[in-house]
Design a protein around this motif. Sequence first.
Motif, short mmCIF file in Angstrom:
data_model
loop_
_atom_site.label_atom_id
_atom_site.label_comp_id
_atom_site.label_asym_id
_atom_site.label_seq_id
_atom_site.Cartn_x
_atom_site.Cartn_y
_atom_site.Cartn_z
N LEU A 35 0.83 -1.21 0.00
CA LEU A 35 0.00 0.00 0.00
C LEU A 35 0.86 1.26 0.00
O LEU A 35 0.51 2.27 -0.63
CB LEU A 35 -0.94 -0.01 1.20
CG LEU A 35 -2.01 -1.12 1.21
CD1 LEU A 35 -2.89 -1.00 2.44
CD2 LEU A 35 -2.84 -1.10 -0.06
N SER A 36 2.02 1.20 0.67
CA SER A 36 2.89 2.37 0.69
C SER A 36 3.58 2.58 -0.65
O SER A 36 3.89 3.72 -1.02
CB SER A 36 3.94 2.22 1.80
OG SER A 36 4.90 1.23 1.48
N ARG A 37 3.81 1.49 -1.39
CA ARG A 37 4.49 1.61 -2.68
C ARG A 37 3.53 1.83 -3.84
O ARG A 37 3.96 2.07 -4.96
CB ARG A 37 5.34 0.36 -2.94
CG ARG A 37 6.52 0.24 -1.97
CD ARG A 37 7.38 -0.97 -2.27
NE ARG A 37 8.50 -1.05 -1.32
CZ ARG A 37 9.44 -2.00 -1.35
NH1 ARG A 37 9.42 -2.93 -2.31
NH2 ARG A 37 10.41 -2.01 -0.47
N LEU A 38 2.23 1.74 -3.56
CA LEU A 38 1.22 2.00 -4.58
C LEU A 38 0.29 3.12 -4.11
O LEU A 38 -0.93 2.91 -3.96
CB LEU A 38 0.42 0.73 -4.89
CG LEU A 38 1.19 -0.40 -5.59
CD1 LEU A 38 0.32 -1.64 -5.71
CD2 LEU A 38 1.70 0.04 -6.96
N PRO A 39 0.85 4.29 -3.85
CA PRO A 39 -0.01 5.40 -3.39
C PRO A 39 -1.00 5.79 -4.47
O PRO A 39 -0.72 5.73 -5.67
CB PRO A 39 1.01 6.52 -3.13
CG PRO A 39 2.14 6.23 -4.07
CD PRO A 39 2.24 4.72 -4.10
N GLY A 40 -2.17 6.15 -4.04
CA GLY A 40 -3.19 6.59 -4.99
C GLY A 40 -4.01 5.48 -5.61
O GLY A 40 -4.98 5.77 -6.31
N ILE A 41 -3.63 4.22 -5.37
CA ILE A 41 -4.41 3.10 -5.91
C ILE A 41 -5.52 2.75 -4.91
O ILE A 41 -5.23 2.49 -3.73
CB ILE A 41 -3.53 1.86 -6.15
CG1 ILE A 41 -2.36 2.20 -7.08
CG2 ILE A 41 -4.36 0.72 -6.74
CD1 ILE A 41 -2.76 2.68 -8.45
#
Length: 376
Positions: A35-41
């Motif tokens: 979740l931290s590496r896919l912000p905005g998803i």
Amino acid sequence: MNDTREPCLPAHLEPPQHILVDPEVIHSPITARVLSRLPGIPWSVCRNYQEKLQKHGPGARILYLKNYKGRFMRFCPGTSRYHCCGYRIIHIGENCPLNCSYCILQAYFQDRVLKVWANQQDLFRELEEHLADKNRLFRAGTGEFTDSLALEAITGYTGDLAAFLGQYPNICLELKSKIVDLGWMSRVSDPARVLPAWSVNTPEIIALQEKGSAGLQERMQAARECVRQGFRICLHFDPVIHYPGWQKGYALAVETIFDYVNARDIAYMSLGSFRFMPELEKILMHNHPGADYIYNEFITGLDGKKRLLLPLRLKQFRFLARKLKNAGMGTNMYFCMESEHVWQDVLGYTPRDLGGLDNHLLRLSFQADQFSALKA
């Protein structure tokens, strides 16, 4: 406040349109990292996976962080009819973001959802049980039901696994991939017990049939860097595909490989002809209408899979084996799922001559001094 930043991802990896998270793994380190590496998803807790999937539609790019309840360590699904390498699978997820036309996962799984087993601590507990006896050696890898590194940029799974296995000298981990990601290397405590591995093929096959993957030169540049860092590598000519001009293509592939590495840098190399379950044929024709190699001359083998006619297989194998032997390869070449006849005809030896294929590859995985010390 919603995070609207665009995730920065490698070229082979499109951002998912939605992330589904099992409630049991909502607080897992893997979930937090993804979740931290896919912000905005956008993401949501998923209590009914199939229902959520229907809502998003069959073509949606979904990443599913799952609480996996099956066995993490399993045997390679080989067959008694042909020689299997004895590889042990460490199961970390299912499906792949690449779009290889021949991929058998199209027939294995009913959807294209990228699944990651986010209950990593359960995996580690199971591995602890398998590896408790330090006198028992394992050759294992993660590249059977997914590409070992294709999701590494967002999960960091391989780095975690390599760090965990660093405390167990009786396992050698193979990381089989078609992309380039060396971010896991910094977490390896002993390069002798990790084998970075790449599938290799002709430039034409890579460009036309392995969409989204790294080019052959890119793969071999990464392999050379691994060698510089103290690793040995593995390479897999699998599947070898019969197409017009294949001799020129495979000669160029062999030449390219040895422009970057030496035979002594390769722990082992497999050769395997294109083979497929009958149900893959229609799927491949539908999903990849340009993949005309599917119209070659095939027979049904002893394991129920379709295989190229034996004379055509032998011609390709002899051609490749001769090129590889001239480059310095020896008994560290082996066939994936072929008969004793093919072994003897092409290589001049059989698994029996090597003391059994699984034992032979185990010895090659662990360098000779390590193998002797661990077996003492």
